[in-house]
Design a protein around this motif. Sequence first.
Motif, PDB file in Angstrom:
ATOM      1  N   VAL B   3      16.688  60.403  76.226  1.00 28.62           N
ATOM      2  CA  VAL B   3      15.708  59.502  75.637  1.00 28.62           C
ATOM      3  C   VAL B   3      14.362  59.772  76.309  1.00 28.62           C
ATOM      4  O   VAL B   3      14.313  60.077  77.508  1.00 28.62           O
ATOM      5  CB  VAL B   3      16.150  58.015  75.808  1.00 28.62           C
ATOM      6  N   ASP B   4      13.301  59.750  75.526  1.00 26.16           N
ATOM      7  CA  ASP B   4      11.977  59.961  76.103  1.00 26.16           C
ATOM      8  C   ASP B   4      11.368  58.630  76.532  1.00 26.16           C
ATOM      9  O   ASP B   4      11.445  57.642  75.802  1.00 26.16           O
ATOM     10  CB  ASP B   4      11.043  60.622  75.075  1.00 26.16           C
ATOM     11  N   TYR B  12       8.277  61.595  79.188  1.00 29.82           N
ATOM     12  CA  TYR B  12       9.197  62.438  79.967  1.00 29.82           C
ATOM     13  C   TYR B  12      10.630  62.077  79.592  1.00 29.82           C
ATOM     14  O   TYR B  12      10.918  60.934  79.235  1.00 29.82           O
ATOM     15  CB  TYR B  12       8.977  62.270  81.475  1.00 29.82           C
ATOM     16  N   PRO B  13      11.534  63.073  79.635  1.00 32.50           N
ATOM     17  CA  PRO B  13      12.902  62.804  79.214  1.00 32.50           C
ATOM     18  C   PRO B  13      13.756  62.218  80.333  1.00 32.50           C
ATOM     19  O   PRO B  13      13.607  62.578  81.498  1.00 32.50           O
ATOM     20  CB  PRO B  13      13.424  64.185  78.819  1.00 32.50           C
ATOM     21  N   VAL B 160      13.946  62.944  84.446  1.00 26.71           N
ATOM     22  CA  VAL B 160      14.996  62.252  85.205  1.00 26.71           C
ATOM     23  C   VAL B 160      16.316  62.803  84.694  1.00 26.71           C
ATOM     24  O   VAL B 160      16.610  62.716  83.496  1.00 26.71           O
ATOM     25  CB  VAL B 160      14.954  60.724  84.988  1.00 26.71           C
ATOM     26  N   LEU B 161      17.088  63.409  85.576  1.00 31.76           N
ATOM     27  CA  LEU B 161      18.350  64.040  85.178  1.00 31.76           C
ATOM     28  C   LEU B 161      19.487  63.377  85.942  1.00 31.76           C
ATOM     29  O   LEU B 161      19.609  63.534  87.155  1.00 31.76           O
ATOM     30  CB  LEU B 161      18.285  65.542  85.507  1.00 31.76           C
ATOM     31  N   ALA B 224      14.671  52.517  79.810  1.00 31.61           N
ATOM     32  CA  ALA B 224      13.682  53.456  79.274  1.00 31.61           C
ATOM     33  C   ALA B 224      12.860  52.790  78.172  1.00 31.61           C
ATOM     34  O   ALA B 224      11.642  52.964  78.089  1.00 31.61           O
ATOM     35  CB  ALA B 224      14.383  54.710  78.750  1.00 31.61           C
ATOM     36  N   GLU B 225      13.538  52.006  77.336  1.00 33.57           N
ATOM     37  CA  GLU B 225      12.823  51.363  76.224  1.00 33.57           C
ATOM     38  C   GLU B 225      11.847  50.302  76.726  1.00 33.57           C
ATOM     39  O   GLU B 225      10.706  50.224  76.258  1.00 33.57           O
ATOM     40  CB  GLU B 225      13.827  50.778  75.224  1.00 33.57           C
ATOM     41  N   LEU B 226      12.275  49.499  77.682  1.00 37.62           N
ATOM     42  CA  LEU B 226      11.373  48.480  78.229  1.00 37.62           C
ATOM     43  C   LEU B 226      10.160  49.130  78.904  1.00 37.62           C
ATOM     44  O   LEU B 226       9.022  48.683  78.734  1.00 37.62           O
ATOM     45  CB  LEU B 226      12.114  47.599  79.240  1.00 37.62           C
TER      46      LEU B 226
END
Lengths: 360, 360
Positions: B3-4, B12-13, B160-161, B224-226
Amino acid sequence: MRVDVSSARGPYPVVVEPGALARAAAEIEAAAPDATARVIVTDENVDAHHGEALRERLRPSGVVVLPPGEEGKTFRAVEGLLDRLVEHGLDRRGVVVAAGGGVVTDLAGFAAAIHLRGVRSVLLPTSLLAMVDAAIGGKTGVDTPRGKNLVGAFWPPRLVLSDPALLGSLPRREWIGGLAEVVKTALIADASLFEELEATSVDALRADPRAAAGTVARCARAKAELCSRDERDDGERQLLNLGHTIGHALEAATGFRGLSHGEAVAVGLVTEARLAERLGLAADGLAARIAALCRRLELPVRGPAVEVAHVRSFLRADKKREGRALRFALPVAVGHVERVDVADEAAIDLALAEAVAESA
Amino acid sequence: MRVDVSSARGPYPVVVEPGALARAAAEIEAAAPDATARVIVTDENVDAHHGEALRERLRPSGVVVLPPGEEGKTFRAVEGLLDRLVEHGLDRRGVVVAAGGGVVTDLAGFAAAIHLRGVRSVLLPTSLLAMVDAAIGGKTGVDTPRGKNLVGAFWPPRLVLSDPALLGSLPRREWIGGLAEVVKTALIADASLFEELEATSVDALRADPRAAAGTVARCARAKAELCSRDERDDGERQLLNLGHTIGHALEAATGFRGLSHGEAVAVGLVTEARLAERLGLAADGLAARIAALCRRLELPVRGPAVEVAHVRSFLRADKKREGRALRFALPVAVGHVERVDVADEAAIDLALAEAVAESA
């Protein structure tokens, strides 16, 4: 003079006007209308001259007075300052008001950048150097034993308010240091200013507040325009490194004690012009012309005795390094500077040898 | 799951995938194709388990191994780390690769934010807490004696991996700590995850890598969405402070030694739910339900013996303070959290009294 500087966090005004300090409170109010707290950060010298006026006009929640001097621009000093901001109740909606020279605006600006992950700052530069250079463009940071400004942040202020009338109390030596940045700016962007400087003197400028204010305004505008076009220093803004690549290395190599910042920049300007001549970028004579202007403005054109290899080791830690080559801004002519990656280490060493006193 | 995350410095992913570490080099190459140097920052525990694989796969220019633990997340540690980055030749185009838990990603991310005024970072979270929370959203920083994360920067990473397969080597107590952030995220954004957690256990989750990977992915996506909608934490992102306003104060009041971060958050979740009930925001029973889930996941619901007034003094230094009121994220129901400014100090004190051991 009022000009807006573009930044990723929105535009902010740079105001240059004699007497501007008298309406600083209203300007800060306009720049940060919802501020919960205002903490002034200054140094002992500025506090002695302007502390009372600042307290009276700004009615701050707190005042932090730092010891003066570049040697105080350290990580430890930021740590202490951050503690004081908490003590003075500076929450997320508070504003750090940095009133001082480049050391104060760099240090307090950096503290604002990392306090609670970033609070707003307002800069009230009080030195010529800060008015024409340090306070504009959002660069903040501290020195480390490895070099100048190796640690810091881009943290645009919400307002830069310069009152050239304050320069009346600036010591003569600091005037001279600031003129190095004026010469630099003229070399990059204002050939007619360069020519005017060739016909003036330190005392003439100090004696003529109107001329000084005009000079500050022209330099501030030139810097504001370069920073607006390239906030993060990836392109055109790097022209402002003129004199600084070698200047910073000299400062670091002499432990930040041999030369003031402005003096180091003057030596850097002359030395980098010599390098430009040696590389065939500038016509012969440019370095001599810059050196003559520096001498006229009582700036040094050569540093103290220090080993070339020692200076070179600091050049290598330079932020502007790109792989093996060193990125310089080099003067091609008065009013025309270019960015150049220089891999020719022999040419750099020869220029450095001319930058330091012969006994080294 | 990929998710970006939106940020002011570009998207960033965030990648969550079992086995992802095997292709970390290619992912970093894609995220920072022109990188001149890669320095891995990790801690002794992560180095013992994954150091060899990281060195082999990433072929770094240098590796910095920090002592483990929250007590190492200091300004001094950042100063030392910055020195090491210079030693390893990390120039402006270098990349800091932070491999570790939240302490490592916060500390190394902050060092990246201020090294040379900002270099790129890549985060390889190795703990449950870092995968679901700390590594996502660009918050970096350190603790000071006055409180957690009072100094820092918003510095979005380039990648972020997360490889949930690494959780196999995570100590049981750290699993439990991470689950506090999972419960928090479920309370904010995923009621069905909350219900699933009510039917599982620490050991069941640890024994089922697929279920664990799914849980990490759901939480990472929610965070990520927030963060995409509110990078700088001025609005919706503040919902993620659920459990943390009181949790942070408890951690600080016990000198960062009494409770792990996750444990403090669990106490904070229950205590803030009690506060929400007391203020009439949540129906009676919500705090008990959250407490039951925390107990099921072997998380504490009450902190050690410490004076309420001492905890309150740290609440007052909280970043989220707005004038006199304290801003909380308070649970209204499972899957529904709201931001509330609480000026009712008596209600806060009563909630705090229930948050600490009775002997205090």
